[in-house]
Every structure is written in C-alpha cells, then in structure tokens.
Write a protein that holds these residues in place. Structure first.
Motif, short mmCIF file in Angstrom:
data_model
loop_
_atom_site.label_atom_id
_atom_site.label_comp_id
_atom_site.label_asym_id
_atom_site.label_seq_id
_atom_site.Cartn_x
_atom_site.Cartn_y
_atom_site.Cartn_z
N ARG A 24 0.85 -1.19 0.00
CA ARG A 24 0.00 0.00 0.00
C ARG A 24 0.88 1.24 0.00
NH1 ARG A 24 -3.16 3.37 3.21
NH2 ARG A 24 -2.05 2.74 5.09
N PHE A 25 1.32 1.62 -1.18
CA PHE A 25 2.21 2.76 -1.34
C PHE A 25 1.38 4.04 -1.48
CE2 PHE A 25 4.77 5.73 -3.84
CZ PHE A 25 5.97 5.70 -3.14
N VAL A 26 1.70 5.04 -0.70
CA VAL A 26 0.95 6.30 -0.72
C VAL A 26 1.73 7.34 -1.52
CG1 VAL A 26 0.07 8.20 0.67
CG2 VAL A 26 -0.23 5.86 1.45
N ASP A 131 10.35 8.73 -8.86
CA ASP A 131 11.44 8.29 -7.99
C ASP A 131 12.78 8.38 -8.72
OD1 ASP A 131 12.66 7.41 -5.72
OD2 ASP A 131 11.98 5.34 -5.88
N MET A 132 13.84 8.17 -7.97
CA MET A 132 15.18 8.12 -8.55
C MET A 132 15.38 6.79 -9.26
SD MET A 132 17.33 9.76 -5.36
CE MET A 132 18.89 9.73 -6.23
N PRO A 133 16.27 6.74 -10.25
CA PRO A 133 16.51 5.48 -10.99
C PRO A 133 17.25 4.47 -10.14
CG PRO A 133 18.05 7.18 -11.70
CD PRO A 133 17.07 7.86 -10.79
N GLU A 134 17.25 3.23 -10.61
CA GLU A 134 17.98 2.17 -9.91
C GLU A 134 19.49 2.43 -9.97
OE1 GLU A 134 16.54 -0.04 -8.13
OE2 GLU A 134 14.55 0.62 -8.74
N ASP A 367 2.49 2.00 3.37
CA ASP A 367 3.62 1.13 3.67
C ASP A 367 4.93 1.83 3.33
OD1 ASP A 367 1.75 -0.79 4.25
OD2 ASP A 367 1.81 -1.67 2.25
N VAL A 368 5.97 1.51 4.09
CA VAL A 368 7.30 2.00 3.78
C VAL A 368 7.95 1.00 2.83
CG1 VAL A 368 9.56 2.65 4.69
CG2 VAL A 368 7.50 3.18 5.99
N THR A 369 8.19 1.41 1.60
CA THR A 369 8.74 0.50 0.59
C THR A 369 10.04 1.01 -0.02
OG1 THR A 369 7.42 1.58 -1.12
CG2 THR A 369 6.43 -0.31 -0.02
N ILE A 370 10.38 2.27 0.25
CA ILE A 370 11.59 2.87 -0.33
C ILE A 370 12.62 3.08 0.78
CG2 ILE A 370 12.54 4.86 -1.53
CD1 ILE A 370 9.79 5.34 -2.74
N LEU A 371 13.84 2.68 0.53
CA LEU A 371 14.93 2.95 1.47
C LEU A 371 15.92 3.91 0.83
CD1 LEU A 371 15.89 -0.39 3.26
CD2 LEU A 371 14.90 1.66 4.27
N PRO A 372 16.35 4.93 1.55
CA PRO A 372 15.84 5.34 2.86
C PRO A 372 14.56 6.15 2.73
CG PRO A 372 17.58 6.81 2.17
CD PRO A 372 17.47 5.77 1.09
#
Length: 624
Positions: A24-26, A131-134, A367-372
């Motif tokens: 559940r990404f917000v 988001d930023m790239p891999e 949900d927290v799915t991105i680090l950091p």
C-alpha cells in the motif's frame, strides 16, 4: 521504467512477506493553484517527486514555459531558458513524461534555468511518485545536485496548460507545500527508515552522508525536546515452506522470520543478507538502550562511527567492531546483547517484530517501501535526502509560532518582517512590533513584552494590558517630564486605556495639556488669595501676614488670627469636649452598676445577706 536488481530483490522480498508486489504505497501530494488564465483558475493536485528539494512549509509562484523542442528534456537544452518571457516570475518548465528518467529531465531543466518542473503524465491514471533510478543506471554526479522541486500533473491538466500557451496566454502557477506535512503541535515526531548496509551504491552513500551532516541538528533538536526521533529498519520474512532454502538461510535470521537482501546480490561471496539484519538489529537495540537511559541522540553517534570504523569493504562489518564502537560511547553492551538475543533460535525477536508491524502503513501514511525513507508526523517525506532539505521539512511540522530558532535562520527561510514590518502594527518609539516571523511566513500578533501582554488586532492596533502595563512604553500612554517633575496618563492597574492625570486634560494617548486652574477659577477662590498657574498644578499665596491652607482653600493669620471666626471653632471644640465627658460619665455609671449586681449575685451563693431569709435545702437520704 526498468526495474534493476535491487528493485527486483525488494519486490521478491515483498512477495515473500505480503504475497504480492503491491504494497500500500501512498503518493505524497501538494497543491497546485493556477492563477491565470481565468478559464484555468482552480486548485489541482500534483505528486511530489522523490528527488530535488520540495519547499515544505512554503510556496513558489512561477510562469509556465512549454519548450518548442526537447519537450521530454532527455537531452541538454541548447541554450538557457531564462531568456524566455516569464513576466518577471520564476520559470516553471512543463515537460512530457517518457523516454528517460525523471531525474534527468529535472537536471537538464535546472541547468537551463528552471525554478521547478511540471511533468505531464502521458496516460490517464492516478498520480504516481517520480522516484530516482535504480543504482546501476544512476549517475551520482548529478542526482545529488538536483535542487529544484518537481511535480507530476495529470495528462488532462497538462493538455489544458499546453492549449492555453499555444493561444498566447500567460499561465501562472503557485505550487503550495504549506499543508504537505501535518503540523498539529509544538513537537515533531519523525522516523528514519534506514539500513546498515553500506554496499548498495549511490543511495547507501547519500544515506550515510546525510546521517553525518544531519547529526548535529538532530541531536540539538532532540536534546531540547523539540523532536522525538525513532530509527526504523525494514525486514521481510520467508514463507515457512522455504525456510530451509539456501536463499532464506543466507538472507534471514530466526528461522526465516527476519530477512534482508544480499548486499552483493551474490549468495556465494561477501556478506550475506542475514549479516545486514543482525547489524540492523544491533543498531535498533542500541537506540532502545540509549533511549531507556535518556540519551536517544547517541544513536546518531553510533551509526556515524560504525560506518567509518566498520565498513563492509574493509571486512570489518562484524559484531567485534560494533562492540568497540558501543564501548566507546559508554552504552551498556550487556543490555544490547540481551536485546539482540539468539539470532539462530526459532523464536520471535520483539524488536524486529515491532519493526515489521510499524512498516505496514496505518492511516494516511502507507507502507514503507523505499529505502531510505523519512516519515515526519506520520507522513512520508519526498525529496532529496540532505540536511537543509530535511530540516526544512521538519520545521514545517511544527505548529505555527512554536518552531525553534533554527527554523527561522537565514539558511532555512526569509524573514518577512524585515519588509515594511510585514504590514503589522509597530510602535517605533519603543521598537515593539506585532510582526512575528514563522516558518510558513509572518503573522500579525500583538506581542508580550517583559511579561506585559499587548492586545489588539495586530495589524492597526495593539495596546498593553494587565497590572504591569505601565512599565512597557508607559502602556502606550502620554508621559512627560518638566522641571524635574514627571506626569503620566497610564494607570498602573488591571484596566487598560489612558487617562490624563489631575491637572491635565486631553486624550491621554497623544497629548495631555495643562489645565489653568487660575483662569478656570477652580482654585484660590478666597478673597485674599493670589493664584499662579504651574505645569500640572497651581500655587496660591495670601496677601499681608496670612498663610494659605490648600486643603481648605483659605488664608489664616500666622499669629493665630484668621479670616475665619475662631470663636466658632472653639465652640465646636468645647462642644465635643462636653459630649466626651458626658459619654465617659454614663459609661462609668453603667459599668459600676453592672459590676455591683454581678458581685451581689456571687456573694448570695455563699452567705445569706441581711435582707435575705434562710433558704431550706431539701435533699435525699440514701439507703443504709
């Protein structure tokens, strides 16, 4: 967008934990207000990019430009965009989605003079987070240098803006982040979802650099009670059917309950995912023990020192190295070991279990799915992980007027009270102002000075109130000194307002004028009196050998004769003396009579008096 190895592994881990890759990404959003042209005026939603520097707590207004070529900004612009007409406002560049990374679009636009970018979606869908790239496709030389904010807008809004620009209309937009983060009270609670792994590429490098740079500010805010900080660590678990597999054994502890990706993505060399989980657990336990002793800020010292002294590349990513860092900081190592527990046991670890529960979003957080990831007041931060950008976001989480001084420094925001006093009330004489600088801008609020509260609307009027009101700028009332004598129109009590003192007349605020008692014939009215007006008072003198009595407004002779009949005075004095003597005699008589009766009553109880017959007293006789 392409999914790199680390993204693939993260997806696989989420698959193991949730049963799907759809956590559940917000999408965090801010508002976008079109101020012109009239047919587009409205407030729209836009998604905050997870790079650059969003202006949390603030706003930014600009004029929109849609370039005639390179509309996806996947190449550098041939010339600066600053020369394009923007009505004197900052330049917002509208770009199309597709073909290259969002970060590259922002970087090319920033280099061409853009103050912000708006990326128009190329499909009808809910807004997403840019988001930023891999890591393997990331260019560290520019990713951390993006400083402009970015926003993804819907395809329909993008088309409407393009249509207006083609017609020759000027499109002005206000990006507003004032409500992007909650700011309910005078303390900010924030979490930093991080990782002890230092071999994950540019993101790991930026993460540890952030910890080093932000440590000082974080510890000051925590020590003074402005913030409550909690470090967090993401872990996953293996399904029970796979706990004996090579992958789970190398990536998990406690029989598959807590897992992390392999640092090198290679199960046969270097450190394993379970090594990362153990070090994450040790950092979480360090915080727990330090927090219990009232020093939670030591976590920043531990993580910083561990990254320097115990890096993976030097093969020092071990318990022994971590223990040396813990000892140097004076934290109880035995309690930390007890907290870590037996990582090989088939039991739950209370700390990591709590971390897994916290990872699942509650309410509006997601949900927290991105680090950091930084979570501020239960809302996920989006943007560059850098000291000034994060501090700005944290400052936006304070209730207005409660933010600490660091949030009002020149490095964080501008002081709107410096320009025409912010349009607020000001007493220039006493240098007292109702303008108060806050993180979100100025407020016009009557101040409290030296314990004295000023009341009013804050814009045109403020006045002192309360018991000590006269001690600050004389309560805003008139005050003057002449010939060593001072008069004030301020009344030093709980009332408010100004009143000219006796001997003066006026409004009590701007002026009080001396009253001429001699001209008004309100003093020195006796026949032999001579009146002379003075500032705030008057002087009376008597002719001849006479002495003036101010309280009676009359003249008396210095040798005992006066214009008043002293015979009449003596009659009054004698009358008072006679009345006093008569009263005394009556009082004496009454007291004597009362005392005689009391004495006789007492005597009668013990002996018969001459004029009193004997009284027979009858008693009872008891049985013998």
């Amino acid at each position: 967008m392409k999914v790199g190895k680390s993204g693939f592994v993260a997806c696989i881990c989420f698959l193991l934990m949730y049963g799907s890759c759809l956590g559940r990404f917000v999408v965090e959003k801010n508002s976008l207000r079109v101020t012109s042209p009239d047919n587009l005026k409205d407030v729209y939603e836009c998604a905050i990019g997870n790079f650059g520097v969003p202006q949390y707590g603030g706003t930014l207004t600009g004029a929109v430009l849609y370039p005639k070529s390179n509309q996806k900004a996947c190449q550098s612009f041939d010339s600066s965009l600053k020369s394009k007409p923007a009505g004197g406002l900052p330049l917002f560049v509208l770009l199309d989605r597709g073909e290259c990374y969002f970060t590259l679009k922002a970087w090319n636009a920033q280099n061409a003079g853009a103050a912000a970018i708006l990326v128009a979606d190329d499909r009808q869908e809910p807004l997403i987070t840019m988001d930023m790239p891999e890591e393997e496709n990331a260019h560290a030389d520019y990713l951390q240098n993006i400083t402009i904010p970015s926003a993804l807008i819907s395809m329909s809004l993008g088309n409407s803006i393009k249509k207006a620009l083609n017609k020759g209309d000027m499109v002005n937009i206000k990006l507003d982040w004032t409500e992007a983060l909650p700011h309910p009270d005078e303390r900010v609670e924030y979490e930093f979802w991080t990782n002890s792994n230092d071999e994950c590429g540019a993101k790991c490098d930026s993460q540890i650099n952030f910890v080093k740079e932000f440590k000082g500010a974080a510890q000051i805010l925590e020590k003074k009670g402005y913030t409550q900080f909690t470090p967090r660590y993401i872990t996953w678990y293996c399904p029970e059917a796979f706990t004996l597999s090579k992958q789970c054994k190398s990536q998990c502890i406690n029989h598959g309950r807590y897992c992390a990706p392999d640092p090198e993505q290679d199960f046969s060399k270097g450190y394993d995912g379970k090594d990362v989980v153990v070090q994450n657990l040790r950092q979480a336990c360090f915080y727990k023990v330090a927090n219990e002793t009232g020093k939670p800020w030591l976590w920043w010292d531990y993580v910083t020192d561990f990254s320097i002294r115990c890096p993976m590349k030097d093969k020092k990513y071990t318990k022994e190295c971590a223990d040396e860092v813990i000892k140097s900081l004076g934290v109880d190592l035995k309690k930390i070991d007890e907290c870590v527990g037996n990582t090989e046991a088939n039991v739950d670890n209370s700390v990591l279990k709590a971390e897994q529960e916290a990872q699942i979003g509650k309410g509006s957080r997601g949900d927290v799915t991105i680090l950091p990831t930084l979570v501020i007041n239960s809302r996920q931060y989006r943007g560059k992980l850098a000291k000034q950008a994060v501090l700005k976001a944290i400052c936006s989480g304070f209730e207005e007027t409660t933010e600490p001084a660091v949030c009002l420094s020149d490095e964080i925001q501008t002081n709107e009270c410096l320009d025409n006093n912010g349009g607020c009330w000001m007493d220039k004489t006493a240098n007292i102002t109702a303008c108060r600088d806050t993180f979100r801008g100025k407020v016009c609020e009557c101040p409290t000075v030296q314990g004295v509260k000023f009341v009013g609307d804050g814009y045109k009027h403020c006045e002192a109130s309360g018991e000590l009101r006269c001690e600050v700028n004389n309560g805003g009332c008139w005050k003057s000194t002449q010939l060593g004598r001072t008069y004030s129109a301020c009344i030093d009590d709980h009332t408010k307002g100004c009143k000219c003192p006796p001997g003066f007349k006026g409004d009590g605020v701007k002026s009080c004028e001396d009253v001429n008692e001699c001209k008004d014939k309100t003093a020195c009215q006796c026949p032999s009196c001579k009146c002379k007006n003075t500032w705030g008072s008057y002087e009376c003198t008597c002719s001849g050998n006479l002495l003036y009595m101010r309280e009676h407004d009359t003249c008396i002779s210095k040798d005992g004769k006066s214009e008043v009949s002293w015979g009449f005075v003596w009659v009054i004095i004698l009358g008072l003396a006679v009345a006093g003597a008569a009263g005394y005699a009556f009082y004496t008589y009454r007291v004597r009579t009362y005392m005689d009766s009391e004495i006789r009553a007492i005597m009668a109880q013990y002996m018969p008096l001459d004029n009193q017959a004997e009284i027979e007293v009858h008693g009872t006789r008891g049985n013998v």
